[in-house]
Design a protein around this motif. Structure first.
Motif, short mmCIF file in Angstrom:
data_model
loop_
_atom_site.label_atom_id
_atom_site.label_comp_id
_atom_site.label_asym_id
_atom_site.label_seq_id
_atom_site.Cartn_x
_atom_site.Cartn_y
_atom_site.Cartn_z
N GLU A 1 0.84 -1.22 0.00
CA GLU A 1 0.00 0.00 0.00
C GLU A 1 0.86 1.26 0.00
OE1 GLU A 1 -2.92 0.13 3.09
OE2 GLU A 1 -3.55 -1.94 2.63
N GLU A 2 1.87 1.29 0.90
CA GLU A 2 2.76 2.45 0.93
C GLU A 2 3.46 2.59 -0.42
OE1 GLU A 2 2.72 0.20 3.36
OE2 GLU A 2 2.11 1.32 5.14
N ALA A 3 3.93 1.45 -0.96
CA ALA A 3 4.66 1.50 -2.23
C ALA A 3 3.76 2.10 -3.31
CB ALA A 3 5.11 0.10 -2.63
N GLY A 4 2.48 1.70 -3.32
CA GLY A 4 1.55 2.21 -4.32
C GLY A 4 1.40 3.72 -4.22
N ARG A 5 1.53 4.26 -3.00
CA ARG A 5 1.36 5.72 -2.83
C ARG A 5 2.71 6.45 -2.85
NH1 ARG A 5 -2.62 3.73 0.87
NH2 ARG A 5 -1.19 3.82 2.65
N GLY A 6 3.79 5.70 -3.11
CA GLY A 6 5.13 6.33 -3.15
C GLY A 6 5.54 6.84 -1.79
N SER A 7 5.21 6.09 -0.74
CA SER A 7 5.53 6.60 0.61
C SER A 7 6.08 5.46 1.49
CB SER A 7 4.27 7.22 1.23
OG SER A 7 3.30 6.20 1.39
N VAL A 8 6.46 5.83 2.70
CA VAL A 8 6.87 4.82 3.69
C VAL A 8 6.13 5.12 4.99
CG1 VAL A 8 9.22 4.65 2.74
CG2 VAL A 8 8.78 6.19 4.67
N MET A 9 6.04 4.10 5.86
CA MET A 9 5.50 4.34 7.19
C MET A 9 6.70 4.56 8.10
SD MET A 9 2.94 4.69 9.03
CE MET A 9 1.73 4.18 7.80
N LEU A 10 6.80 5.78 8.63
CA LEU A 10 7.98 6.13 9.42
C LEU A 10 7.61 6.12 10.90
CD1 LEU A 10 10.94 7.13 9.00
CD2 LEU A 10 10.05 9.44 9.29
N LYS A 11 8.34 5.35 11.69
CA LYS A 11 8.05 5.29 13.13
C LYS A 11 9.24 5.77 13.92
CE LYS A 11 6.61 2.27 16.88
NZ LYS A 11 5.94 1.03 17.24
N HIS A 12 8.99 6.72 14.79
CA HIS A 12 10.03 7.18 15.72
C HIS A 12 10.00 6.22 16.89
CE1 HIS A 12 11.78 9.76 18.91
NE2 HIS A 12 12.60 10.02 17.92
N LEU A 13 11.09 5.45 17.05
CA LEU A 13 11.01 4.27 17.90
C LEU A 13 10.86 4.57 19.38
CD1 LEU A 13 13.54 2.29 15.80
CD2 LEU A 13 11.18 1.57 16.22
N SER A 14 11.54 5.59 19.89
CA SER A 14 11.47 5.79 21.34
C SER A 14 10.13 6.39 21.75
CB SER A 14 12.64 6.65 21.83
OG SER A 14 12.54 7.93 21.28
N SER A 15 9.50 7.19 20.88
CA SER A 15 8.21 7.78 21.27
C SER A 15 7.03 6.95 20.77
CB SER A 15 8.10 9.20 20.70
OG SER A 15 8.06 9.12 19.28
N GLY A 16 7.29 6.11 19.76
CA GLY A 16 6.21 5.32 19.19
C GLY A 16 5.36 6.10 18.19
N VAL A 17 5.70 7.37 17.99
CA VAL A 17 4.93 8.19 17.04
C VAL A 17 5.22 7.71 15.62
CG1 VAL A 17 4.64 10.52 16.11
CG2 VAL A 17 5.01 10.18 18.56
N GLN A 18 4.11 7.54 14.80
CA GLN A 18 4.39 7.14 13.42
C GLN A 18 3.47 7.87 12.44
OE1 GLN A 18 4.00 2.91 13.40
NE2 GLN A 18 1.80 2.98 12.96
N ARG A 19 3.94 7.95 11.19
CA ARG A 19 3.19 8.70 10.18
C ARG A 19 3.63 8.23 8.81
NH1 ARG A 19 4.00 15.12 9.00
NH2 ARG A 19 5.78 14.31 7.87
N GLU A 20 2.72 8.28 7.85
CA GLU A 20 3.10 7.95 6.48
C GLU A 20 3.75 9.19 5.85
OE1 GLU A 20 0.10 5.87 4.35
OE2 GLU A 20 1.19 6.00 2.44
N VAL A 21 4.91 8.99 5.25
CA VAL A 21 5.66 10.12 4.69
C VAL A 21 5.99 9.82 3.23
CG1 VAL A 21 7.79 11.49 4.86
CG2 VAL A 21 6.74 10.57 6.93
N PRO A 22 5.68 10.73 2.30
CA PRO A 22 6.06 10.50 0.91
C PRO A 22 7.58 10.37 0.79
CG PRO A 22 4.55 12.35 1.08
CD PRO A 22 4.93 11.97 2.49
N VAL A 23 8.04 9.41 0.00
CA VAL A 23 9.49 9.19 -0.15
C VAL A 23 10.19 10.48 -0.56
CG1 VAL A 23 11.24 7.96 -1.50
CG2 VAL A 23 9.24 6.74 -0.64
N ALA A 24 9.50 11.27 -1.41
CA ALA A 24 10.12 12.51 -1.90
C ALA A 24 10.37 13.50 -0.76
CB ALA A 24 9.22 13.15 -2.96
N GLU A 25 9.63 13.37 0.35
CA GLU A 25 9.80 14.34 1.46
C GLU A 25 10.65 13.78 2.60
OE1 GLU A 25 5.90 15.51 2.76
OE2 GLU A 25 5.28 15.88 0.69
#
Ligand code: AMP
Length: 449
Positions: free
Chosen positions: A397-421
């Protein structure tokens, strides 16, 4: 086959090794040398390197044939059964001064400030902080006899230690005078010790004939007890007018710059080419007897090695001892390579795209990728084992949208981020300063999905 390293040597281990102490950590070593580079190069020093082995004759002259180092601690180099006439260098100064003379470095702007770091070899009795292969940072200034140069050298040594965060290191400062002062002091020591010669250790009896000042540096308890019993006067009481004036100037500069030091009238440099200022750097964490480092003026060395009389001053500290002191103060060091982003594919088709994302991140940061697809739980586990700061996950799904799911490990915060950004975000969030292992960057303001 032996799986043991030679006695008195250490492996410098990668981050995350079990039971890692600072003096075994490759990252901690590199933190010290990088800090030294920054401080010394801002002070005008230029990096240079000399061979790890030199002609034995150079070292005998450069270190002094009456020293323990030359008499007992030299590693000789043999090859194909032949004695090469070489030894592994026990310190850095002789090689640097040899290189200065041999390569005509006198033509460079004077005084020439040089620095280096690397392994040194002495076949010593091994104990905590006393190794057979250890590592030094060396700073040498060649071509000036001015007291200001001595004071600047001491300032730089203190500055390296301060920038590492050490607060408990102290300079002990003394002077060994000029050659004529030393001759008077030698005569005094001979007269004092000769009637008690039989009470000295065998080594010190030998020193009494060759170089009595070295008795004061003896590691034998009995020798030290005799020194106290005889009430030996310090070298500082024997300084002539010029050496005394020079010493007062050095002290004046240090005081004007607010560099704290303790006067130590008993500092010993028993060799002829040492002149005037001499100091040691001490730290309680390393033990009262073992110095973190030492320095001094050696105006007679270039001539001893066959060159023209050339004033010079320099210092060296032992990296292992510095790291022991850092451990004692609970100081941390940053990871060598900077914070890590760990990228993984969630299915086999995304392994290549995920690798490509990691390769792209390497333009701005350290990135590793998983070599096969992983389940999300395993991605986080692998990322945490590597003390990554972020994990980036790529499913179809992320690949289809040209993005990755980025997780900040110590806080657990995560968000989908376009690869270009991705790189811009990582740059702004991660890397203003290299964080130490236990101070990950403040969690970025990412929205939770
Ligand atoms: P030196 O060249 O003897 O004045 O030594 C300068 C510094 O190198 C010392 O203050 C120590 O920090 C370090 N050093 C000297 N010998 C050893 C050793 N055998 N093992 C570890 N560090 C050493």
């Amino acid at each position: 086959m032996s799986l043991q390293r030679p006695k008195g040597t250490q492996d410098h281990l990668p981050d995350g090794s079990p039971k890692l102490r600072a003096d075994l950590s490759a990252s901690a070593f590199s933190h010290v040398t990088r800090t030294a580079a920054r401080v010394l190069e801002r002070g005008g020093a230029q990096w240079m390197e000399t061979p790890l082995f030199e002609y034995a004759d150079l070292v005998q002259r450069g270190v002094g044939s009456s020293t323990d180092i030359v008499r007992k601690e030299m590693f000789t180099v043999t090859y194909a059964g032949e004695h090469g006439g070489y030894i592994l260098r026990p310190e850095g100064t002789a090689g640097i001064v040899r290189a200065y003379l041999e390569n005509g470095l006198k033509q460079l702007p004077s005084p020439l400030k040089l620095w280096t770091h690397g392994p040194m070899f002495r076949a010593e009795n091994v104990q905590q902080g006393r190794l057979r292969q250890f590592h030094q940072v060396d700073y040498e200034v060649i071509g000036s006899a001015l007291s200001l140069v001595d004071a600047e050298a001491i300032w730089l040594m203190v500055q390296v230690v301060q920038e590492l965060g050490l607060t408990g290191a102290r300079i002990k400062l003394g002077s060994v005078g000029d050659p004529a002062d030393r001759e008077r002091y030698d005569a005094y020591l001979r007269q004092l010790f000769t009637p008690h010669a039989e009470r000295l250790s065998a080594d010190s009896q030998d020193r009494l004939t060759r170089n009595p000042m070295r008795i004061l540096d003896s590691k034998s308890k009995d020798d030290q007890a005799l020194i106290v019993e005889l009430g030996v006067e310090p070298m500082l009481n024997f300084l002539g007018e010029e050496a005394s004036a020079h010493f007062q100037e050095v002290r004046g500069h240090l005081e004007a710059w607010g560099v704290p030091y303790d006067l130590d009238p008993s500092i010993v440099r028993g060799l002829d080419y040492y002149r005037r200022t001499a100091w040691e750097l001490h730290h309680q964490g390393v033990g009262a007897k073992s110095a973190l480092g030492g320095g001094g003026r050696y105006d007679g060395l270039a001539k001893e090695l066959g060159g023209p009389e050339t004033p010079a001053v320099g210092w060296a500290f032992g990296i292992e001892r510095l790291l022991i002191a850092m451990d004692a103060e609970g100081l941390k060091w940053p990871l060598t390579a900077g914070p890590l982003v760990y990228v993984a594919a969630l299915d086999a088709e995304q392994v290549d795209p995920a690798a490509r994302v990691a390769l792209g991140i390497r333009a701005v940061a350290r990135a590793e990728f998983a070599y096969r697809a992983l389940k999300p739980g395993n991605v986080f586990r692998e990322a945490e084992r590597r003390t990554a700061v972020y994990a980036a996950l790529i499913g179809s799904e992320e690949a289809g949208r040209g993005s990755v799911m980025l997780k900040h490990l110590s806080s657990g915060v995560q968000r989908e981020v376009p690869v270009a950004e991705l790189n811009a975000l990582l740059l702004s969030d991660l890397f203003s300063e290299m964080p130490s292992p236990d101070s990950a960057p403040t969690p970025p303001a990412l929205e939770t999905r």
